[in-house]
Motif scaffolding. Structure first.
Motif, mmCIF file in Angstrom:
data_model
loop_
_atom_site.group_PDB
_atom_site.id
_atom_site.type_symbol
_atom_site.label_atom_id
_atom_site.label_comp_id
_atom_site.label_asym_id
_atom_site.label_seq_id
_atom_site.Cartn_x
_atom_site.Cartn_y
_atom_site.Cartn_z
ATOM 1 N N ALA A 120 0.872 -1.280 -0.014
ATOM 2 C CA ALA A 120 -0.031 -0.114 0.051
ATOM 3 C C ALA A 120 0.976 1.290 -0.191
ATOM 4 O O ALA A 120 1.913 1.322 0.611
ATOM 5 C CB ALA A 120 -0.908 0.137 1.278
ATOM 6 N N LYS A 121 0.527 2.220 -0.752
ATOM 7 C CA LYS A 121 1.125 3.582 -0.691
ATOM 8 C C LYS A 121 0.914 4.580 0.181
ATOM 9 O O LYS A 121 -0.364 4.890 0.554
ATOM 10 C CB LYS A 121 0.910 4.176 -1.990
ATOM 11 N N ARG A 122 1.718 5.105 0.680
ATOM 12 C CA ARG A 122 1.230 6.251 1.811
ATOM 13 C C ARG A 122 1.900 7.530 1.295
ATOM 14 O O ARG A 122 3.135 7.631 1.064
ATOM 15 C CB ARG A 122 1.944 6.110 3.046
ATOM 16 N N THR A 123 1.146 8.574 0.891
ATOM 17 C CA THR A 123 1.654 9.759 0.570
ATOM 18 C C THR A 123 1.113 11.051 1.335
ATOM 19 O O THR A 123 -0.186 10.828 1.628
ATOM 20 C CB THR A 123 1.172 10.135 -0.837
ATOM 21 N N SER A 124 1.914 12.014 1.701
ATOM 22 C CA SER A 124 1.282 13.071 2.814
ATOM 23 C C SER A 124 1.915 14.382 2.199
ATOM 24 O O SER A 124 3.083 14.429 1.900
ATOM 25 C CB SER A 124 1.669 12.901 4.066
ATOM 26 N N THR A 125 1.193 15.600 2.248
ATOM 27 C CA THR A 125 1.702 17.014 2.188
ATOM 28 C C THR A 125 1.280 17.623 3.096
ATOM 29 O O THR A 125 0.388 18.118 3.577
ATOM 30 C CB THR A 125 1.264 17.549 0.924
#
Length: 457
Positions: A324-329
């Motif tokens: 699973a991919k985890r992306t945060s800004t």
């Protein structure tokens, strides 16, 4: 005649090597060593003691004989800058402002210089990057003027020091420190040795003559101020001017302040006529919330002494790959992974096969632990595809066992939420012990993430 010697100096940390190295052994930076030529002198010249512009030398004093005057603050005319500085400018302080190219550092300081010049103060604006006519054109566009403002396009430090001694200004702006040059040093302009020497001279001028000096510093692609780290240690205040080039909002953040609180922020909006202050940033950050959307939660975050309401958005989608991919800004990536793990273990949400995308809207960067509960609620809202009431907001730190831990300055957070019309705020239950004050808002105490999910959905 002394023989010239060659050495290699790291532009990040100042490490000196006799030979070229691809990687600095001190800081680990690649291709940061630059060749410099040094000429050793036969006779050493004694260092001159600190001398004021009036010719008075600084001498040792007994601690009991030192007189303390009440700390004075000079208002700049920009309320947001005054807030970030801790209430105004302290005379004799050395202030470093860093930021990306084109973000508005020179515009900010030109506006501040104009405001100060209108208070019968004398301001010397030293530019190593623009001519006097260029600065004059920009000043006309910004509506900046005043008989007390002087322009001096120069990069030679002895000439600048002589101009300061002749003029006796109250404020000096150096734009930028990377362009200033000390001729006695054989290193290139902008090198570690030059920046260190220039900053040391400016610090001596500021502390000896009680002249406030603003220094503009460029940042590297990693986001740190270019030059040695000692540059930030030498100055009194370090401010970062941040923002997205595609948006009009700019944030001035204090990361070091010997005369006030750190982590204070000021919000500005860039217009053709210059920077305008944003008095209530919470309304700006919540202005474009979409009604009925899932995966949206509002947090009351503290930036220094100021509470700010920010929308946190989350999007959960089934993963198309094995991991699973985890992306945060605007939110720390490790914090997101930790909160997802707690939701899986303590709230029975099956998130290991879900891609997670998180964002703090408005270009804000949120670092404090009190945002954990809002992040968890946004993730759960997107996963369950259920809307959170637009009049709910959240404050609380999430522990690994699923408990909601207390946070600081809860009264200020609740008052800010009530002022903006929110009806309910979820806070740690332990924060309510011994506190009876209530605003026009329902305060709900929760002890665990499972309890919070049950009360919200």
């Amino acid at each position: 005649m002394a023989k010239a010697k060659t050495r290699y100096v790291c532009q990040n940390c100042g490490y000196v090597s006799a030979t070229y190295l691809g990687r600095c052994p001190n800081c680990g930076g690649w291709n940061t060593l630059v060749e410099e030529t040094t000429t050793p002198t036969v006779t050493s010249k004694a260092a001159a003691p600190r001398t004021t512009s009036a010719g008075k030398q600084v001498r040792p004093q007994r601690l009991n004989d030192v007189t303390i005057q009440k700390e004075t603050r000079v208002k700049t005319g920009l309320g947001e800058l005054n807030r970030v500085l801790g209430g105004g400018i302290v005379p004799g302080s050395l202030i470093l402002i860093g930021g990306d190219p084109g973000i508005g550092k020179s515009t900010l300081l030109l506006q501040v210089s104009g405001e100060l010049a209108n208070t019968d103060a004398k301001v010397l604006y030293v530019s190593g990057e623009e001519s006097a006519s260029q600065i004059k054109m920009r000043a006309g566009r910004l509506g900046v003027g005043g008989s007390g403002m002087y322009l001096y396009p120069e990069t030679d430090m002895p000439s600048i020091q002589q101009a300061i001694d002749d003029m006796h200004p109250d404020y000096v702006v150096i734009d930028s420190v990377q362009t200033m040059n000390v001729p006695e040093m054989n290193s290139a302009v902008g090198s570690v040795a030059q920046i260190r020497e220039v900053t040391a001279e400016l610090m001596k001028i500021a502390k000896t003559n009680q002249i406030t000096i603003f220094i503009v510093g460029h940042v590297t692609k990693e986001g740190a101020i270019a030059g040695p780290k000692i540059l930030e240690h030498m100055v009194d205040t370090v401010l970062y001017f941040e923002g997205d080039m595609h948006h009009t909002y700019r944030m001035l953040r204090s990361v070091k302040n010997r005369f006030g609180s750190t982590n204070e922020i000021g919000i500005f909006e860039m217009h053709e006529s210059g920077l305008k202050e944003v008095a209530n940033p919470s309304e700006i950050f919540l202005d474009e919330r979409l009604a009925g959307a899932t995966g949206s939660a509002v947090v009351v975050s503290m930036e220094g002494t100021r509470p700010i309401l920010v929308e946190i958005q989350a999007l959960m989608t089934p993963t198309q790959y094995g991991n699973a991919k985890r992306t945060s800004t605007g939110i720390d990536h490790n914090k997101v992974s930790l909160i997802i793990a707690v939701l899986e273990k303590r709230a029975n949400l099956m998130l290991q096969n879900q891609d997670a995308y998180l964002k703090a809207t408005g270009g804000v960067r949120l670092d404090e632990p009190a945002i954990d509960l809002a992040v968890a609620m946004a993730l759960a809202s997107s996963y369950r595809d259920k809307e959170i009431s637009p009049t709910d907001c959240f404050v609380g730190e999430l522990g690994l066992t699923g408990e909601i831990r207390r946070v600081n300055r809860i009264e200020s957070r609740i008052k800010e939420a009530a002022k903006l019309g929110f009806k309910r705020i979820f806070v740690p239950k332990n924060n309510l012990q011994g506190w009876t004050a209530r605003d026009k808002i329902e305060v709900i105490g929760v002890t665990s993430i499972a309890e919070a999910l049950k009360k919200v959905f």
